[in-house]
Design a protein around this motif. Structure first.
Motif, PDB file in Angstrom:
ATOM      1  N   TYR A 106     164.247 -24.266  72.886  1.00 22.41           N
ATOM      2  CA  TYR A 106     165.311 -23.347  71.642  1.00 22.41           C
ATOM      3  C   TYR A 106     164.577 -23.931  70.026  1.00 22.41           C
ATOM      4  O   TYR A 106     163.953 -25.129  69.714  1.00 22.41           O
ATOM      5  N   ILE A 107     164.164 -22.666  69.783  1.00 21.17           N
ATOM      6  CA  ILE A 107     163.812 -21.588  69.128  1.00 21.17           C
ATOM      7  C   ILE A 107     162.340 -23.102  68.630  1.00 21.17           C
ATOM      8  O   ILE A 107     161.606 -22.885  69.693  1.00 21.17           O
TER       9      ILE A 107
ATOM     10  N   GLU B 161     162.179 -20.781  79.905  1.00 24.10           N
ATOM     11  CA  GLU B 161     163.724 -21.508  79.956  1.00 24.10           C
ATOM     12  C   GLU B 161     164.099 -20.995  78.337  1.00 24.10           C
ATOM     13  O   GLU B 161     164.080 -22.758  77.837  1.00 24.10           O
ATOM     14  N   ILE B 162     164.218 -19.583  77.616  1.00 27.46           N
ATOM     15  CA  ILE B 162     164.749 -20.104  76.624  1.00 27.46           C
ATOM     16  C   ILE B 162     165.914 -19.916  75.359  1.00 27.46           C
ATOM     17  O   ILE B 162     166.884 -19.084  76.666  1.00 27.46           O
TER      18      ILE B 162
ATOM     19  N   ILE C   2     173.048 -17.921  76.652  1.00 29.43           N
ATOM     20  CA  ILE C   2     172.544 -16.700  77.403  1.00 29.43           C
ATOM     21  C   ILE C   2     170.648 -17.212  77.247  1.00 29.43           C
ATOM     22  O   ILE C   2     170.438 -17.850  76.378  1.00 29.43           O
ATOM     23  N   LYS C   3     170.403 -17.212  78.461  1.00 28.63           N
ATOM     24  CA  LYS C   3     168.907 -18.165  78.382  1.00 28.63           C
ATOM     25  C   LYS C   3     168.151 -16.436  78.924  1.00 28.63           C
ATOM     26  O   LYS C   3     168.777 -15.134  79.446  1.00 28.63           O
ATOM     27  N   ARG C   4     166.881 -17.194  78.326  1.00 25.75           N
ATOM     28  CA  ARG C   4     166.033 -15.398  78.224  1.00 25.75           C
ATOM     29  C   ARG C   4     164.860 -16.769  79.376  1.00 25.75           C
ATOM     30  O   ARG C   4     164.435 -17.512  79.761  1.00 25.75           O
ATOM     31  N   TYR C   5     163.758 -15.695  80.451  1.00 22.84           N
ATOM     32  CA  TYR C   5     163.376 -16.641  81.070  1.00 22.84           C
ATOM     33  C   TYR C   5     161.244 -16.015  80.755  1.00 22.84           C
ATOM     34  O   TYR C   5     161.334 -14.813  80.808  1.00 22.84           O
TER      35      TYR C   5
ATOM     36  N   LYS D 252     168.338 -15.111  69.230  1.00 26.40           N
ATOM     37  CA  LYS D 252     169.473 -13.924  69.170  1.00 26.40           C
ATOM     38  C   LYS D 252     169.429 -13.822  67.685  1.00 26.40           C
ATOM     39  O   LYS D 252     170.453 -14.375  66.600  1.00 26.40           O
ATOM     40  N   ASP D 253     169.448 -12.596  67.019  1.00 21.75           N
ATOM     41  CA  ASP D 253     169.680 -11.829  65.500  1.00 21.75           C
ATOM     42  C   ASP D 253     169.272 -12.708  64.673  1.00 21.75           C
ATOM     43  O   ASP D 253     169.068 -12.526  63.641  1.00 21.75           O
ATOM     44  N   ARG D 254     167.828 -13.310  65.066  1.00 19.77           N
ATOM     45  CA  ARG D 254     167.333 -14.212  63.687  1.00 19.77           C
ATOM     46  C   ARG D 254     165.910 -14.206  63.652  1.00 19.77           C
ATOM     47  O   ARG D 254     164.882 -14.598  63.646  1.00 19.77           O
TER      48      ARG D 254
END
Ligand code: SF4
Length: 217
Positions: free
Chosen positions: A30-31, A156-157, A165-168, A194-196
């Motif tokens: 997470y970030i 898993e991001i 929502i996750k990205r892999y 997202k957006d950052r």
């Protein structure tokens, strides 16, 4: 190339010689505030050879299966398994392994000076306690590949918390001694949100996650 969408999981039979055993993990990012490593089992990297040809694949096994079978590099194994439903989330080519049988055992007594560390892998609690540092992907593929401390993680991001929502992706780590002469961090992983934009995981999390051990532990 791996599919990014859901696939139909199929049962397979496999047979081959173990060339590396590494922990199988899932890493939640997470970030750059959080990187949590979950220790799921082991990945057996297997080569199947016939005549002039060979086929390499990865089989995920549980801690119970690895402990019971005491598998080592050089063992020839057979078993069944399933292809992953989400190939973009699971590095192993096959998982949910079953009917594992050792057809031949590696010759004992051949001592290879580490690194890489090629003895039988420890329990997952040992990996958990040691903590991991980012490892260069080219080292993972090369000098570190046979090492029990090397790791290819299913990452898993957390890309959007509100909508979950996750990205892999897959990333490489090292659980070995900080003083290992083969260690190289490689490129700084960027963690998008997202957006950052994207945030660098520059190694400070590595220090926190491995602060319990010294240079040679
Ligand atoms: S850098 Fe890590 S993974 Fe590579 S050989 Fe050393 S201890 Fe093993």
């Amino acid at each position: 190339m791996r599919s990014t969408s859901e696939s139909i999981s199929e049962k397979v039979s496999w047979c081959g010689t173990v060339v590396s055993i590494q922990p199988r993990t899932r890493v939640w990012r997470y970030i750059t505030h959080n990187r949590t490593h979950y220790h799921l089992g082991y990945n057996l990297f297997v080569e199947e050879r016939w005549a002039q040809d060979s086929n390499a694949f990865t089989v995920a096994v549980s801690e119970k299966q690895q402990t019971k079978g005491a598998f080592r590099i050089g063992d020839t194994l057979q078993g069944t398994a399933w292809t992953p439903k989400f190939p973009n989330r699971e590095f192993a080519d096959y998982y949910r392994a079953g009917s594992l049988k050792a057809l031949a055992r590696a010759e004992q007594g051949v001592v290879v000076d580490p690194p890489p560390f090629t003895m039988a892998p420890p329990l997952l609690s040992v990996y958990e306690e040691r903590g991991a540092r980012i490892l260069s992907r080219s080292r993972w593929k090369g000098k570190c590949f046979r090492c029990i401390w090397a790791n290819m993680a299913n990452v898993e991001i957390q890309w959007d918390f509100d909508r979950d929502i996750k990205r892999y992706r897959f990333e490489t780590f090292c659980y070995g001694p900080k003083s290992c002469k083969y260690y190289a961090m490689g490129r700084t992983p960027m963690v998008p949100y997202k957006d950052r934009g994207s945030f660098p995981d520059d190694g400070s999390l590595d220090e926190i996650l491995t602060e319990g051990r010294g240079e040679d532990d």
